[in-house]
Write an enzyme that holds these catalytic residues in place. Structure first.
Site, short mmCIF file in Angstrom:
data_model
loop_
_atom_site.label_atom_id
_atom_site.label_comp_id
_atom_site.label_asym_id
_atom_site.label_seq_id
_atom_site.Cartn_x
_atom_site.Cartn_y
_atom_site.Cartn_z
N HIS A 1 3.39 7.27 4.77
CA HIS A 1 2.29 7.83 5.33
C HIS A 1 1.71 6.78 6.68
O HIS A 1 0.66 7.30 7.22
CB HIS A 1 1.88 8.13 4.81
CG HIS A 1 1.11 7.14 4.14
ND1 HIS A 1 1.35 5.99 2.94
CD2 HIS A 1 -0.61 7.07 4.31
CE1 HIS A 1 0.09 5.56 2.76
NE2 HIS A 1 -0.91 5.97 3.19
N ASP A 2 1.92 5.60 6.69
CA ASP A 2 0.70 4.81 7.84
C ASP A 2 2.40 4.27 8.58
O ASP A 2 1.14 3.40 9.95
CB ASP A 2 0.29 2.97 7.59
CG ASP A 2 -1.08 3.58 6.59
OD1 ASP A 2 -1.74 5.16 6.41
OD2 ASP A 2 -1.75 3.35 5.90
N ASP B 1 -3.13 8.46 -1.17
CA ASP B 1 -3.44 7.25 -0.49
C ASP B 1 -5.08 7.14 -0.32
O ASP B 1 -5.54 5.55 -0.70
CB ASP B 1 -3.68 7.83 1.08
CG ASP B 1 -4.01 6.92 2.66
OD1 ASP B 1 -3.65 5.83 2.38
OD2 ASP B 1 -4.16 7.24 3.53
N HIS C 1 0.57 -1.01 0.35
CA HIS C 1 0.14 -0.02 0.12
C HIS C 1 0.74 1.50 0.32
O HIS C 1 0.48 1.50 -0.86
CB HIS C 1 -1.08 -0.35 1.10
CG HIS C 1 -1.79 1.33 1.77
ND1 HIS C 1 -2.10 2.42 0.75
CD2 HIS C 1 -1.68 1.92 2.74
CE1 HIS C 1 -3.18 2.61 1.47
NE2 HIS C 1 -2.31 3.12 2.44
N GLU D 1 0.75 6.02 11.84
CA GLU D 1 -0.50 5.34 12.45
C GLU D 1 -0.45 3.69 13.33
O GLU D 1 -1.34 3.65 13.95
CB GLU D 1 -1.26 5.22 11.00
CG GLU D 1 -2.90 5.81 12.28
CD GLU D 1 -3.90 6.14 10.67
OE1 GLU D 1 -3.38 6.91 10.13
OE2 GLU D 1 -4.26 5.80 10.19
N ASP D 2 -0.35 3.10 12.14
CA ASP D 2 -0.41 1.66 12.25
C ASP D 2 1.00 0.61 12.73
O ASP D 2 1.39 -0.63 12.99
CB ASP D 2 -0.10 1.25 10.83
CG ASP D 2 -2.25 1.54 10.26
OD1 ASP D 2 -2.45 1.55 11.48
OD2 ASP D 2 -2.09 1.37 9.25
N1 LIG Z 1 -8.84 -0.54 0.43
C1 LIG Z 1 -8.19 -1.81 1.42
N2 LIG Z 1 -8.15 -0.80 2.27
C2 LIG Z 1 -7.58 -1.42 3.17
C3 LIG Z 1 -6.75 -2.91 3.00
N3 LIG Z 1 -5.99 -3.55 4.14
C4 LIG Z 1 -6.04 -2.21 5.23
N4 LIG Z 1 -6.95 -1.57 4.56
C5 LIG Z 1 -6.47 0.65 5.34
O1 LIG Z 1 -7.81 -0.33 5.79
C6 LIG Z 1 -8.55 2.10 5.69
C7 LIG Z 1 -9.57 1.60 5.69
O2 LIG Z 1 -10.52 1.29 6.81
P1 LIG Z 1 -10.94 2.16 7.42
O3 LIG Z 1 -12.79 1.09 8.59
O4 LIG Z 1 -12.45 2.43 7.25
O5 LIG Z 1 -11.31 2.58 8.71
P2 LIG Z 1 -9.86 2.29 9.94
O6 LIG Z 1 -8.84 1.37 9.44
O7 LIG Z 1 -8.45 3.55 10.37
O8 LIG Z 1 -10.92 1.84 11.41
C8 LIG Z 1 -7.34 2.07 5.04
O9 LIG Z 1 -6.41 2.80 5.86
P3 LIG Z 1 -5.82 4.30 5.50
O10 LIG Z 1 -4.67 4.12 4.44
O11 LIG Z 1 -4.76 4.71 6.76
O12 LIG Z 1 -6.57 5.23 5.48
P4 LIG Z 1 -8.22 6.07 5.35
O13 LIG Z 1 -9.42 5.27 5.55
O14 LIG Z 1 -7.81 6.15 6.94
O15 LIG Z 1 -7.37 7.41 4.97
C9 LIG Z 1 -6.75 1.73 4.00
O16 LIG Z 1 -5.34 1.45 4.27
C10 LIG Z 1 -7.89 -3.24 2.00
O17 LIG Z 1 -7.63 -4.63 1.74
N5 LIG Z 1 -8.46 -3.01 1.47
MN LIG Z 2 -2.65 4.88 3.97
#
Ligand SMILES: Nc1nc2c(ncn2[C@@H]2O[C@H](COP(=O)(O)OP(=O)(O)O)[C@@H](OP(=O)(O)OP(=O)(O)O)[C@H]2O)c(=O)[nH]1
Ligand SMILES: [Mn+2]
Length: 180
Positions: A62-63, A123, A36, A66-67
């Site tokens: 960027h993550d 992102d 990602h 957070e992660d």
């Molecule tokens: N579409 C998708 N997303 C996935 C997958 N695995 C992990 N993610 C991550 O999950 C986040 C979106 O899921 P949500 O349930 O909305 O968010 P949360 O994990 O923060 O609670 C994104 O975080 P983020 O990158 O921090 O972005 P943001 O949504 O917080 O802006 C995304 O990168 C996957 O298989 N598909």
């Molecule tokens: Mn991200």
């Protein structure tokens, strides 16, 4: 650290890969998480035409805060204040409830720096394409659609940042029937 941007980017990719080494995406194949951040940086470079090394580094990292166990101070000491500040701007406060975090992204998007807005656009573009590719484990079709609606609200606050990326996002919202 070498000052060549190639060496700097390789150092940054390696740092991110080590930090995310035990993390997987939520897709049924449990893709390595590092795909990602690498993909987000690649969207900025290849599709957005961005050559600002610090933006590309922030995309790769960027993550991490957070992660993973990474701190902003650690990023600042390894990669300098600009990269650390961009990552800070795109980092959600995970101690807040999910709905509040989502609300704050919509509220804060228009006030981010230009560099942070670029990372946020890429992102969202990556994650929306990922949702079109496959549904994360445990997500319903409604939850996928809600993510598109929320992402369109965040993206509206990022307008005027990068025409190429915004057009690609607009097309994805159009295909889902989501107002943008
Ligand atoms: N579409 C998708 N997303 C996935 C997958 N695995 C992990 N993610 C991550 O999950 C986040 C979106 O899921 P949500 O349930 O909305 O968010 P949360 O994990 O923060 O609670 C994104 O975080 P983020 O990158 O921090 O972005 P943001 O949504 O917080 O802006 C995304 O990168 C996957 O298989 N598909
Ligand atoms: Mn991200």
């Amino acid at each position: 650290m070498s000052s060549s941007s190639t060496a700097v980017l390789l150092e940054t990719i390696n740092f991110a890969a080590e930090k995310h080494r035990n993390q997987r995406r939520k897709d049924p194949d449990a893709t390595p998480y590092i795909n990602h951040p690498i993909g987000v940086a690649r969207i900025l470079s290849y599709e957005g035409g961005i050559a600002d090394t610090e933006v590309l580094q922030a995309a790769l990292l960027h993550d991490t805060v957070e992660d993973t166990d990474t701190t902003i101070d650690e990023l600042e000491s390894v990669f300098g204040p600009t990269v650390a500040r961009i990552v800070q701007e795109v980092t959600d406060d995970k101690s807040l409830p999910r709905e509040e975090r989502k609300r704050l992204q919509v509220e804060h998007a228009p006030h981010c720096s230009h560099q942070a807005k670029l990372v946020k656009l890429a992102d969202k573009l990556y994650n929306l394409r990922d949702l079109n590719r496959c549904t994360p484990t445990g997500w319903t079709a409604e939850r996928v659609q809600e993510y598109f609606v929320w992402a369109s609200r965040v993206t509206k606050g990022l307008r005027g940042t990068n025409a190429a990326l915004e057009e690609k996002l607009q097309q994805l919202f159009f295909e889902r029937g989501v107002e943008f």
